[in-house]
Enzyme design. Structure first.
Site: not given
Length: 491
Positions: A276, A350
């Site tokens: 990020k 996920r």
């Protein structure tokens, strides 16, 4: 400032308290108690209104002192906004405004009479339990890592907030939800060097150990390896902070099938190899707010001793990067046996959830709900006001939407149509962990749906609703209110 709550039915103009809290609408209509105090004081509130000191605009307040005929030395008049638009949101805001207005006042006891206000499609018990939740939320101050002087100042002041009314069930439920929300906020706001997976597990285990009827099991890395949790463990590989799987149980419903909540517990998300960038990474301590929310819901359920069985599962993992970190194009094998091609290491939530959802199957859930700060795409679609809801089950969607509306912790349903599923196709594995640029919140939900076949399952994406952005942003504790109300409705 800390609050403790009680009910009070004493006549407001004669009650012994430091402050009576009343309301005024934008059209200058006074709340019932404000009218009573106005009459007792010879029209003093009306006179101040006529002079322009009290406007009734939402967000305004005025502290009046020593009204003739009123025992309390202070009366706080809170602006309620337009009467014809006064609904649940406006009521909650008014209560919060009142508590914030008293923050610096020399008050140790206050009587809140806003609970007498009519709120469309809500009853007296709702008014009381929402007053407790809103007041506690407004009074919350983060203190865990402050220096001694700032911590002492922030924690100073205990106000007993007496709520005018007699619905004790509303007070009990409100206190339970407020405690659950505060627990979730406290966990979410901790820095990631403190709130590691092990810390989260130990803190949760301590809560269970000190509350009869609650139990906690912690699965370490070796136990997860034995279960074949290859997706979760792949995410954990790059961090020195080792993962834990937290399993909380509340047995209040005998032999009935349990309701199971699964919460994403990424205690910090660097993005992994797909690192990020500045402008987002500094808020990634909030990536465990799904886990914090389901733990907070468990706290509320235990406090109110709900007569049902509840299991909460939190995969607690840090997504960091070192030479052992998983990579884009890796193929990993999940607990379900399905293989997953990694398209992006920043789509890690996920991956830990799919193994936790597979693990949840062993409990034969009555319903299975996962909660996660899963996608920035959901935040782009819905902003911070609404939680994203995805499910194949219309009845479950309606239950959750209704619960959210009732407590003003609202969700909005997004589709899980088959047309989105092929975006997850992979040449090298059973499923790809990303679905491309468009519909990212939905394709993330579609990914999870592949691991919940045969389950009455729903997915809540709280990427926007879990926290407020910016330097002064904090965890919100959502959707503890929605989930607790949904569980209450099942009893």
């Amino acid at each position: 400032m800390a609050l403790q709550f009680q009910l009070n039915q004493t006549t407001p103009q004669t009650v012994t308290t430091d402050c009576v809290i009343v309301g005024i609408y934008a059209d200058k209509t006074l709340s019932p108690t404000a009218k009573t105090l106005d009459a007792a004081s010879g029209g003093r509130i009306t006179a101040l209104t006529a002079r322009g000191d009290l406007t009734g605009k939402s967000g305004t307040s005025a502290l009046l002192h020593d009204l003739n005929g009123v025992t309390a030395p202070r009366v706080l008049v809170v602006g309620l906004g337009e009467a014809d638009k006064f609904g649940p949101g406006q009521y909650i805001k008014a209560v919060g405004d009142a508590v914030r207005a008293l923050k610096d006042a020399p008050v140790t006891h206050a009587l809140l009479t806003l609970s007498e206000l009519p709120v469309k499609d809500r009853n007296a018990a709702w008014n009381i339990h929402q007053a407790v939740i809103a007041a506690d939320h407004a009074a919350y101050r983060y203190t865990a890592t402050l220096g001694t002087s700032r911590k002492k100042a922030a924690e100073s002041g205990l106000i007993t907030l007496a709520i005018h009314g007699q619905e004790s069930s509303g007070l009990t439920l409100g206190q339970a939800i407020a405690e659950g929300v505060e627990y979730a906020r406290a966990l979410g706001n901790l820095p990631p060097n403190i709130c590691t997976p092990v810390y989260l597990a130990e803190t949760t285990a301590h809560f269970a150990a000190t509350h009869p009827g609650a139990t906690c099991e912690i699965l370490d890395e070796s136990k997860m390896e034995a279960l074949g949790m290859g997706a979760l463990l792949a995410v954990a590989r790059g961090s020195a902070n080792r993962p834990r799987l937290i399993v909380l149980k509340w047995n209040g419903g005998g032999d009935a099938r349990p309701y199971v909540l699964v919460g994403k517990g990424i205690t910090f998300d660097t993005g992994g190899v797909n690192l990020k960038t500045q402008g987002g990474i500094e808020e990634m301590k909030y990536d465990m707010c799904g886990g914090a929310a389901v733990i907070g819901t468990f706290v509320a359920a235990v406090k109110v001793r709900l007569p049902l069985n509840l299991i909460v599962i939190v995969p607690a993992v840090e997504n960091a990067i070192d030479g052992n970190a998983y990579r884009p194009s890796d193929v990993i094998t999940s607990m379900s046996g399905k293989t997953i091609e990694v398209g992006n290491t920043d789509a890690e939530g996920r991956l830990i959830l799919c193994d936790a959802l597979t693990y949840a199957e062993r409990f034969k859930p009555e319903a299975l709900i996962d909660v996660a700060t899963l996608t920035g795409a959901c935040m782009i679609a819905l902003g911070r006001a609404a939680t994203g809801l995805m499910t194949h089950h219309d009845d479950l969607a309606n239950e959750l939407l209704t619960a959210g509306e009732h407590v003003h912790d609202r969700a909005w349903r997004l589709p899980l149509w088959d047309e989105y599923q092929n975006l997850l196709d992979s040449t090298f594995a059973d499923v790809y962990n990303i679905g491309g640029r468009w519909g990212g919140a939905i394709t993330a939900g579609c990914f999870l749906s592949r691991f919940t076949e045969g389950q009455r399952w729903a997915h809540l994406d709280i990427a926007g609703s879990a926290s407020n952005e910016g330097k002064r942003g904090m965890a919100t504790g959502r959707p503890v209110g929605l989930l607790t109300q949904w569980l209450v409705d099942r009893c």
